[in-house]
Design a protein around this motif. Structure first.
Motif, mmCIF file in Angstrom:
data_model
loop_
_atom_site.group_PDB
_atom_site.id
_atom_site.type_symbol
_atom_site.label_atom_id
_atom_site.label_comp_id
_atom_site.label_asym_id
_atom_site.label_seq_id
_atom_site.Cartn_x
_atom_site.Cartn_y
_atom_site.Cartn_z
ATOM 1 N N VAL A 82 -1.496 0.159 -16.600
ATOM 2 C CA VAL A 82 -2.569 0.058 -17.597
ATOM 3 C C VAL A 82 -3.118 1.412 -18.030
ATOM 4 O O VAL A 82 -3.255 1.681 -19.234
ATOM 5 C CB VAL A 82 -3.697 -0.864 -17.094
ATOM 6 C CG1 VAL A 82 -4.919 -0.769 -18.008
ATOM 7 C CG2 VAL A 82 -3.216 -2.304 -17.029
ATOM 8 N N PRO A 83 -3.449 2.331 -17.122
ATOM 9 C CA PRO A 83 -4.011 3.615 -17.575
ATOM 10 C C PRO A 83 -3.065 4.434 -18.448
ATOM 11 O O PRO A 83 -3.511 5.301 -19.209
ATOM 12 C CB PRO A 83 -4.305 4.350 -16.260
ATOM 13 C CG PRO A 83 -4.419 3.272 -15.231
ATOM 14 C CD PRO A 83 -3.433 2.230 -15.654
ATOM 15 N N LEU A 84 -1.762 4.165 -18.323
ATOM 16 C CA LEU A 84 -0.774 4.897 -19.119
ATOM 17 C C LEU A 84 -0.391 4.145 -20.381
ATOM 18 O O LEU A 84 0.531 4.548 -21.101
ATOM 19 C CB LEU A 84 0.476 5.149 -18.268
ATOM 20 C CG LEU A 84 0.253 5.954 -16.982
ATOM 21 C CD1 LEU A 84 1.562 6.062 -16.200
ATOM 22 C CD2 LEU A 84 -0.301 7.334 -17.298
ATOM 23 N N SER A 85 -1.104 3.074 -20.634
ATOM 24 C CA SER A 85 -0.818 2.250 -21.811
ATOM 25 C C SER A 85 -0.971 3.057 -23.100
ATOM 26 O O SER A 85 -1.747 4.016 -23.182
ATOM 27 C CB SER A 85 -1.765 1.045 -21.844
ATOM 28 O OG SER A 85 -1.721 0.389 -23.088
ATOM 29 N N GLU A 86 -0.219 2.645 -24.128
ATOM 30 C CA GLU A 86 -0.332 3.297 -25.433
ATOM 31 C C GLU A 86 -1.669 2.981 -26.101
ATOM 32 O O GLU A 86 -2.047 3.651 -27.066
ATOM 33 C CB GLU A 86 0.830 2.860 -26.337
ATOM 34 C CG GLU A 86 2.186 3.344 -25.872
ATOM 35 C CD GLU A 86 3.294 2.925 -26.801
ATOM 36 O OE1 GLU A 86 2.980 2.276 -27.833
ATOM 37 O OE2 GLU A 86 4.465 3.243 -26.519
ATOM 38 N N ASN A 87 -2.357 1.977 -25.581
ATOM 39 C CA ASN A 87 -3.669 1.621 -26.118
ATOM 40 C C ASN A 87 -4.741 2.462 -25.430
ATOM 41 O O ASN A 87 -5.048 2.245 -24.264
ATOM 42 C CB ASN A 87 -3.937 0.137 -25.888
ATOM 43 C CG ASN A 87 -5.265 -0.319 -26.492
ATOM 44 O OD1 ASN A 87 -6.045 0.494 -26.997
ATOM 45 N ND2 ASN A 87 -5.531 -1.607 -26.426
ATOM 46 N N PRO A 88 -5.331 3.451 -26.116
ATOM 47 C CA PRO A 88 -6.319 4.338 -25.473
ATOM 48 C C PRO A 88 -7.586 3.598 -25.054
ATOM 49 O O PRO A 88 -8.328 4.087 -24.196
ATOM 50 C CB PRO A 88 -6.618 5.377 -26.561
ATOM 51 C CG PRO A 88 -6.316 4.670 -27.850
ATOM 52 C CD PRO A 88 -5.157 3.773 -27.548
ATOM 53 N N LEU A 89 -7.828 2.429 -25.612
ATOM 54 C CA LEU A 89 -9.047 1.682 -25.278
ATOM 55 C C LEU A 89 -8.993 1.092 -23.876
ATOM 56 O O LEU A 89 -10.017 0.649 -23.355
ATOM 57 C CB LEU A 89 -9.280 0.577 -26.313
ATOM 58 C CG LEU A 89 -9.556 1.053 -27.744
ATOM 59 C CD1 LEU A 89 -9.806 -0.145 -28.650
ATOM 60 C CD2 LEU A 89 -10.750 2.008 -27.785
ATOM 61 N N MET A 90 -7.811 1.075 -23.263
ATOM 62 C CA MET A 90 -7.695 0.567 -21.895
ATOM 63 C C MET A 90 -8.417 1.460 -20.885
ATOM 64 O O MET A 90 -8.647 1.062 -19.755
ATOM 65 C CB MET A 90 -6.227 0.419 -21.494
ATOM 66 C CG MET A 90 -5.505 -0.745 -22.145
ATOM 67 S SD MET A 90 -6.193 -2.363 -21.701
ATOM 68 C CE MET A 90 -7.173 -2.727 -23.171
ATOM 69 N N ASN A 91 -8.776 2.668 -21.311
ATOM 70 C CA ASN A 91 -9.505 3.582 -20.431
ATOM 71 C C ASN A 91 -10.959 3.764 -20.873
ATOM 72 O O ASN A 91 -11.632 4.697 -20.422
ATOM 73 C CB ASN A 91 -8.801 4.938 -20.385
ATOM 74 C CG ASN A 91 -7.444 4.848 -19.716
ATOM 75 O OD1 ASN A 91 -7.348 4.462 -18.554
ATOM 76 N ND2 ASN A 91 -6.387 5.177 -20.449
ATOM 77 N N ILE A 312 -8.874 -2.271 -14.340
ATOM 78 C CA ILE A 312 -8.738 -3.254 -13.264
ATOM 79 C C ILE A 312 -8.838 -4.669 -13.819
ATOM 80 O O ILE A 312 -8.086 -5.565 -13.427
ATOM 81 C CB ILE A 312 -9.795 -3.014 -12.169
ATOM 82 C CG1 ILE A 312 -9.668 -1.593 -11.600
ATOM 83 C CG2 ILE A 312 -9.637 -4.027 -11.043
ATOM 84 C CD1 ILE A 312 -10.680 -1.267 -10.515
ATOM 85 N N GLN A 313 -9.750 -4.888 -14.761
ATOM 86 C CA GLN A 313 -9.856 -6.220 -15.376
ATOM 87 C C GLN A 313 -8.564 -6.578 -16.114
ATOM 88 O O GLN A 313 -8.113 -7.726 -16.074
ATOM 89 C CB GLN A 313 -11.042 -6.265 -16.332
ATOM 90 C CG GLN A 313 -12.396 -6.191 -15.664
ATOM 91 C CD GLN A 313 -13.510 -6.499 -16.647
ATOM 92 O OE1 GLN A 313 -13.723 -7.639 -17.031
ATOM 93 N NE2 GLN A 313 -14.241 -5.462 -17.055
ATOM 94 N N GLU A 314 -7.975 -5.608 -16.803
ATOM 95 C CA GLU A 314 -6.724 -5.841 -17.513
ATOM 96 C C GLU A 314 -5.622 -6.244 -16.530
ATOM 97 O O GLU A 314 -4.850 -7.184 -16.787
ATOM 98 C CB GLU A 314 -6.319 -4.583 -18.288
ATOM 99 C CG GLU A 314 -4.996 -4.678 -19.031
ATOM 100 C CD GLU A 314 -5.077 -5.387 -20.376
ATOM 101 O OE1 GLU A 314 -4.043 -5.499 -21.054
ATOM 102 O OE2 GLU A 314 -6.183 -5.853 -20.744
ATOM 103 N N ALA A 315 -5.556 -5.540 -15.404
ATOM 104 C CA ALA A 315 -4.521 -5.839 -14.413
ATOM 105 C C ALA A 315 -4.721 -7.224 -13.797
ATOM 106 O O ALA A 315 -3.751 -7.962 -13.584
ATOM 107 C CB ALA A 315 -4.527 -4.769 -13.322
ATOM 108 N N VAL A 316 -5.967 -7.584 -13.489
ATOM 109 C CA VAL A 316 -6.252 -8.916 -12.944
ATOM 110 C C VAL A 316 -5.871 -9.988 -13.957
ATOM 111 O O VAL A 316 -5.306 -11.035 -13.604
ATOM 112 C CB VAL A 316 -7.734 -9.037 -12.539
ATOM 113 C CG1 VAL A 316 -8.071 -10.474 -12.139
ATOM 114 C CG2 VAL A 316 -8.065 -8.089 -11.388
ATOM 115 N N ALA A 317 -6.165 -9.724 -15.239
ATOM 116 C CA ALA A 317 -5.797 -10.674 -16.296
ATOM 117 C C ALA A 317 -4.292 -10.894 -16.334
ATOM 118 O O ALA A 317 -3.812 -12.031 -16.438
ATOM 119 C CB ALA A 317 -6.294 -10.164 -17.646
ATOM 120 N N ILE A 318 -3.530 -9.808 -16.240
ATOM 121 C CA ILE A 318 -2.072 -9.913 -16.238
ATOM 122 C C ILE A 318 -1.601 -10.743 -15.045
ATOM 123 O O ILE A 318 -0.704 -11.587 -15.147
ATOM 124 C CB ILE A 318 -1.429 -8.511 -16.230
ATOM 125 C CG1 ILE A 318 -1.727 -7.795 -17.555
ATOM 126 C CG2 ILE A 318 0.073 -8.597 -15.982
ATOM 127 C CD1 ILE A 318 -1.332 -6.324 -17.570
#
Length: 449
Positions: A82-91, A312-318
């Motif tokens: 997630v932190p390396l995602s192309e979507n900068p909003l993930m951070n 972390i929320q993104e990862a839990v969602a996945i």
């Protein structure tokens, strides 16, 4: 012409007054910054104390409730990516009441198990662990003088959270009934007449923890219906702490309070990513319930934590999305975790029994309480200065044997701590090799006595 003596007396008097004034100011300053009254009595924590013991003596730690093995690979990989995602909003900051992807994933899972459609934006809130979900629920729904019924033994934060909000806890203990065979967590029951007597016009709610920590009790439909009937009779809330919801051993079944007739409207249910995916360090939890009840939690949350970490929320969602695809199948983590824990549970029952303890076989969760009193002649409790025997036993065993448990009296009110003194709580969500090591340590210690 002034003599020297009166001048010295005057100087000393001034010095005395200055010293007195300084002392008064110091006392005033100290009291001004003392611990606020609402926190008095809540400054000690069994976890702080026993983590310190573990760091000092380095025992095999069967006390704290955390896995010492890897969480599911898909969940771990999700967090690393997630932190390396192309979507900068993930951070960056995400929605305060819950990351959109996560609340939608939670809505799908709980809509299925509740058999009712949950509004992800109004009936679910994401919190900093289940701990904060409990805090927001109790702070948000407690006014001074409100009474809450707590079933003992209880997770130790329930009581201070209620007291800090000005509430009044009322306690009722689960007590084991005698049996000729293996005692199970189902043998731990509450007195129904006693529970009914605790409800009155001042009662704001009751906290129900199922599957239960530390006993491992999975409350039956009949027990839950009895509690639900009291809640409806007295128009009270139920805070249902269900963080061990996926860890139930066959043939037992987890029944969600919110699924009982007319109970969704008065129930706030607490969940945990740490328990669900064996990632206790991630500190993501949630609460779900009707919009009008969750509104109070939102007010507390936005004025304390406000929002939880986006990656972390993104990862839990996945993780939830992946498990939802195989929901109900053997390879779904919600199913496989209990299957994986079952032999660990049975092995711990076996070696604790062989050592001489009397363990309670848990129906759910990953904790086990065991009566240790048959070993009383093998330990020197006089070496410890604590008031309660279970504290003495667990500390002595940590220091002298090298296996750490937790004293269950920490999970009782002051008036009922004696009910926990004969037991110790152990955690069995550990590597098989560490459970075998614990068994070896205890058996070698026993044979030397």
């Amino acid at each position: 012409m002034l003599t020297r003596v009166p001048i010295l007396k005057a100087v000393k008097k001034v010095q005395f007054l200055n010293n007195t004034l300084e002392t008064i100011c110091q006392v005033s300053t100290m009291s001004k910054f003392d611990l606020p009254q609402r926190f008095i009595g809540n400054d000690k924590s069994v976890w702080t104390e026993y983590i310190g013991l573990a760091l000092k003596y380095n025992p095999l730690n069967l006390g704290q409730g955390f896995p010492d093995f890897h969480a599911p690979e898909n969940v771990r990989k999700a967090l690393s990516s997630v932190p390396l995602s192309e979507n900068p909003l993930m951070n960056q900051y995400t929605r305060g009441f819950g990351h959109p992807r996560l609340v939608n994933a939670l809505s799908k899972v709980y809509s299925k198990v509740l058999n009712r459609k949950l509004d992800p934006n109004n009936e679910i809130i994401v919190t900093s662990g289940a701990y904060e979900a409990l805090y927001a629920a109790l702070q948000g729904h407690t006014s001074p003088g409100d009474e809450w019924v707590i079933i003992e033994p209880f997770f130790d934060c329930y009581e201070p959270m209620i007291r800090m909000a000005g509430g009044v806890p009322k306690f009722i203990a689960l007590k084991p009934i005698k049996t000729s065979g293996q005692i199970t967590s189902g043998n731990w029951i509450f007195d129904r007449q006693e529970m009914a007597s605790l409800f009155n016009k001042k009662t704001k709610g009751i906290i129900v923890n199922t599957p239960h920590n530390p006993v491992g009790k999975v409350f039956t439909l009949d027990e839950l219906q009895f509690i639900a009937d009291l809640a409806k009779k007295w128009n009270t809330l139920v805070v249902s702490d269900e963080v061990y919801e996926w860890m139930v051993y066959k043939p037992y079944e987890h029944i969600r309070m919110a699924t009982l007739p007319d109970m969704y409207e008065r129930t706030i249910t607490i969940g945990s990513a740490g328990k669900t995916f064996s990632v206790t360090g991630w500190k993501i939890g949630w609460a779900y319930g009707p919009t009008n009840l969750l509104k109070n939690l939102q007010v507390v949350h936005q004025n304390t934590v406000y929002t939880c970490p986006t990656p972390i929320q993104e990862a839990v969602a996945i993780g939830f999305e992946e498990e939802f695809k195989r929901f109900g199948q053997p390879d779904c983590y919600f199913t496989s975790l209990a299957e994986e824990l079952l032999p660990k549970r049975d092995y711990m029952v076996k070696f604790l029994t062989e050592v001489g303890m009397s363990p309670t076989l848990p129906e759910g969760g990953y904790f086990m309480v065991a009566n240790w009193t048959a070993l009383a002649d093998k330990v020197n409790l006089d070496e410890e200065t604590d008031i309660y025997k279970d504290y003495k036993f667990t500390k002595w065993m940590t220091k002298n044997v090298g296996v750490q448990g937790i004293p269950p009296s920490a999970f009782y009110s002051d008036a009922h701590k004696h009910l926990g003194e004969d037991n110790v709580r152990y955690c069995f969500i550990k590597k098989d090799e560490n459970l075998r090591k614990a068994a070896d340590i205890l058996m070698k210690w026993k044979t030397k006595q």
